[in-house]
Structure formats: structure tokens, C-alpha cells
Write an enzyme that holds these catalytic residues in place. Structure first.
Site, PDB file in Angstrom:
ATOM      1  N   HIS A  53       0.832  -1.207   0.000  1.00  0.00           N
ATOM      2  CA  HIS A  53       0.000   0.000   0.000  1.00  0.00           C
ATOM      3  C   HIS A  53       0.868   1.260   0.000  1.00  0.00           C
ATOM      4  O   HIS A  53       0.653   2.174  -0.809  1.00  0.00           O
ATOM      5  CB  HIS A  53      -0.935  -0.030   1.224  1.00  0.00           C
ATOM      6  CG  HIS A  53      -1.779   1.191   1.389  1.00  0.00           C
ATOM      7  ND1 HIS A  53      -3.156   1.170   1.317  1.00  0.00           N
ATOM      8  CD2 HIS A  53      -1.444   2.493   1.623  1.00  0.00           C
ATOM      9  CE1 HIS A  53      -3.618   2.404   1.495  1.00  0.00           C
ATOM     10  NE2 HIS A  53      -2.596   3.228   1.693  1.00  0.00           N
ATOM     11  N   GLU A  54       1.857   1.295   0.901  1.00  0.00           N
ATOM     12  CA  GLU A  54       2.680   2.507   1.028  1.00  0.00           C
ATOM     13  C   GLU A  54       3.559   2.706  -0.212  1.00  0.00           C
ATOM     14  O   GLU A  54       3.732   3.835  -0.695  1.00  0.00           O
ATOM     15  CB  GLU A  54       3.535   2.452   2.290  1.00  0.00           C
ATOM     16  CG  GLU A  54       2.750   2.403   3.594  1.00  0.00           C
ATOM     17  CD  GLU A  54       1.662   3.448   3.698  1.00  0.00           C
ATOM     18  OE1 GLU A  54       1.811   4.549   3.130  1.00  0.00           O
ATOM     19  OE2 GLU A  54       0.643   3.152   4.348  1.00  0.00           O
TER      20      GLU A  54
HETATM   21 NI    NI Z   1      -2.418   5.287   2.020  1.00  0.00          NI
END
Ligand code: NI
Length: 173
Positions: free
Chosen positions: A141-142
């Protein structure tokens, strides 16, 4: 310093961030300190530099326990610079994600279950880890933020996208 977090729709969240070229600098340390403070103030599981308007390939993540993800267990606090990800199996798992750039929303997002990630800490020391489950999910996600990708862009089933309080109403009684 707690920094304002950009929200989806801001063009700065859709750009590819640049590699960090100088390690162990006061500028990088100050950026990381602001990111950590902002993430903790908002109970985030992670934060990427573009979310505070800085177009560099820097992410922070980790928590002992997180009220926004009570099922998730713990993920070691990590600052990761110039990350590269390598999926270690074809196994893909769907799981719920939120994002500080989409406040109040959650979506079920498919991610690689097993993952190796490599990169550097802010001093330039190598990081090389093999992880799975929520830890692998947070890193994906990051790192997506560094390529201008927000989690709804990864979703296959938009019926599993909505406001947290509508998706997960408190049980009666
Ligand atoms: Ni995010």
C-alpha cells in the site's frame, strides 16, 4: 511537526516520486520525523512522503496495535527509502485497507500474500525482509503511493468499497 495529509483528488498523489540520493542528511531526518509524528497523530498504519506533499521515495509504517486495524497484529516500526518489492509466490489475498488520504473509507484490496522488500533506512543501511500477511499488505500500500497509486485503483470489486461506519456498523446491543 504534524503535517496536513493530502486527500485523493490532489494531483500530487498521482505522480511518481523521485529516488532519494543523499542519505544521513538533516533534511531527510526532518522529513522522517514529520512523517512519523503525522502518522502517529492520525493512528495511521503507514504514511508515504507524497501524502504530505513531498515527492520522494520514503515511507514509514508499523505499530504495536492499531485501533484502525484491531485484527492486524503488530508490524515493526520501519522507515523505508527507495523500496523495491518482489512477490515470492503467486498467492493473492484480499483484505480491508484504509488510507489517511481517503478518510472514513475502506476497501477490500487484492495484494500479494508473500513478499520480499528491500531498500534503505535514512542513514543508508540496507533493509532486506521477507514478510507476509498484513505486513506485506502495508508495504505494498505505502509503496504504491510512491508510484501515484491509491488503493481504489487496485480494487476488483467496488461493491466492497465504502464508508467504514456503513461497512462495519456496530453490532446491535
Ligand atoms: Ni495510504
Amino acid at each position: 511537526m504534524i503535517r496536513p495529509v493530502l486527500k485523493m483528488g490532489d494531483a500530487r498523489l498521482t505522480r511518481r516520486a523521485r529516488e532519494v540520493e543523499a542519505f544521513n542528511t538533516p533534511e531527510l531526518a526532518a522529513l522522517v520525523a514529520d512523517m512519523e509524528e503525522t502518522m502517529r497523530a492520525l493512528d495511521g498504519a503507514g504514511l508515504a512522503a507524497p501524502q504530505i506533499g513531498v515527492g520522494l521515495r520514503v515511507v514509514v509504517f508499523g505499530f504495536d496495535s492499531n485501533p484502525r486495524y484491531p485484527e492486524a497484529g503488530s508490524v515493526p516500526y520501519t522507515v523505508l527509502v527507495n523500496p523495491t518489492l518482489t512477490p515470492l509466490s503467486g498467492e493473492i489475498e484480499e483484505g480491508w485497507e484504509g488510507c489517511l488520504s481517503l478518510p472514513g473509507l475502506r476497501g477490500a484490496v487484492p495484494r500479494w500474500r508473500h513478499l520480499r522488500y528491500e531498500g534503505f533506512d535514512p542513514r543508508g543501511n540496507r533493509i532486506d525482509r521477507t514478510v507476509e500477511g498484513f505486513h506485506a499488505r502495508v508495504v505494498q500500500h505505502e509503496t504504491d503511493h510512491l508510484d501515484g497509486v491509491l488503493y481504489p485503483m487496485r480494487m476488483k470489486d467496488l461493491t466492497r468499497f465504502g464508508f467504514t461506519d456503513a461497512l462495519f456498523p456496530d453490532p446491535p446491543g
